[in-house]
Design a protein around this motif. Structure first.
Motif, short mmCIF file in Angstrom:
data_model
loop_
_atom_site.label_atom_id
_atom_site.label_comp_id
_atom_site.label_asym_id
_atom_site.label_seq_id
_atom_site.Cartn_x
_atom_site.Cartn_y
_atom_site.Cartn_z
N LYS A 10 -16.77 -16.91 19.60
CA LYS A 10 -16.31 -15.89 20.36
C LYS A 10 -15.04 -15.91 19.61
N SER A 11 -14.11 -16.91 20.45
CA SER A 11 -13.09 -17.00 19.82
C SER A 11 -12.00 -17.53 18.90
N THR A 12 -13.34 -18.48 18.00
CA THR A 12 -13.24 -19.03 17.05
C THR A 12 -13.03 -17.83 16.13
N ALA A 30 -14.79 -22.25 27.33
CA ALA A 30 -12.99 -22.72 27.11
C ALA A 30 -12.21 -21.09 27.03
N THR A 31 -13.18 -19.83 27.10
CA THR A 31 -12.15 -18.85 26.86
C THR A 31 -12.43 -17.85 28.54
N LEU A 32 -11.00 -18.00 29.48
CA LEU A 32 -11.06 -17.08 31.17
C LEU A 32 -10.48 -16.02 30.66
N SER A 50 -11.22 -7.39 21.37
CA SER A 50 -11.14 -7.94 22.42
C SER A 50 -11.99 -9.56 22.65
N ASP A 51 -11.18 -10.47 22.69
CA ASP A 51 -12.41 -11.79 22.95
C ASP A 51 -12.61 -11.53 24.29
N THR A 52 -13.45 -12.15 24.93
CA THR A 52 -14.05 -12.12 25.90
C THR A 52 -14.80 -13.34 27.17
#
Ligand SMILES: Nc1nc2c(ncn2[C@@H]2O[C@H](COP(=O)(O)OP(=O)(O)OP(=O)(O)O)[C@@H](O)[C@H]2O)c(=O)[nH]1
Ligand SMILES: [Mg+2]
Length: 236
Positions: A10-12, A30-32, A50-52
């Protein structure tokens, strides 16, 4: 909003699409926090992506609060990208876990037109599997095959997002006092100004807006958003 199982990429994808540099790591959660960033689509339409926090079947308790905040974003979103690590052997059960969470949220993943299933990490597949994923994405609506790492397939995904947002958006007319820089800049920032004619008093604007932004605009400013061009504008 981007949703998906933890480690799906997702973040990538978020970083690729927005040019941001959100922390990416091959580790769970990795994403909080939800992160938001502007995204400009090929048509010029602007969106907030939005990244979740990653979904997982058994959510550790310390993540529940962050997860709740995430869910609100998801409910409000005009487009939901369900990112999947298609090269993972558990990919089907991960998908089911994510769909179950979406259902808990009151979203019907089988019919909700806002959802695009993103088959990510196609670069990790064998040539045959890769071809199958790409073919499936071509055949089925609301499915995209990409590699967030190499960038393959992202143009197609952006085009799909563009199309979705276009479907949801409304074209509206509003007359803004020429001196009201705040309202004008808001419209340019959040919407797509299609047409504008100024006289001494007003900027007569035709704008395309997301339904959520229509509500935001109306609660923040005292102008009326009209569905039709007001009569007084005919003289132009
Ligand atoms: N080969 C390959 N690796 C990818 C791709 N997309 C992401 N990755 C890798 O997968 C790992 C996880 O990526 P993230 O973007 O942090 O995943 P995430 O879904 O944000 O994970 P959480 O925030 O933990 O839920 C990283 O090592 C990425 O480099 C891809 O398309 N291909
Ligand atoms: Mg992440």
């Amino acid at each position: 909003a981007i949703v998906g199982y933890t480690n799906a990429g997702k973040s990538t994808l978020f970083n690729r699409l927005t040019g941001a540099e959100v922390f990416v790591k091959d580790l769970l959660f990795a994403t909080l926090d939800t992160t938001m960033r502007a995204l400009e689509l090929p048509s010029g339409t602007k969106a907030i992506l939005s990244d979740t926090v990653g979904f997982i079947s058994e959510l550790p308790t310390h993540l529940v609060a962050a997860f709740r905040a995430t869910l609100e974003e998801v409910l409000e979103a005009a487009v939901i990208l369900h990112v999947r690590d298609i090269g993972q052997e558990n990919t089907e059960s991960e998908k089911e876990d994510v769909l179950a969470i979406l259902r808990d949220l009151g979203i019907d993943p089988d019919h909700d037109p806002r959802i695009i299933e993103v088959l990510n990490k196609i670069d990790t597949l064998s040539a045959t599997e890769r071809k199958a994923a790409i073919t499936r994405a071509k055949r089925q609506e609301r499915v995209a095959a990409v590699s967030a790492l190499t960038g393959e397939g992202l143009d197609g995904l952006l085009a799909q997002i563009d199309e979705k947002l276009g479907e949801a958006r409304k074209t509206l007319f509003v007359d803004i006092a020429i001196t009201d820089g705040k309202a004008l800049s808001w419209l340019y920032r959040r919407g797509q100004v299609i047409d504008r004619a100024d006289d001494e008093q007003f900027a007569h604007i035709k704008v395309s807006l997301d339904p959520v932004d229509c509500d935001r605009f109306s609660s923040q400013f005292s102008y009326k958003l009209l569905n039709k061009k007001p009569r007084s504008r005919k003289k132009a």
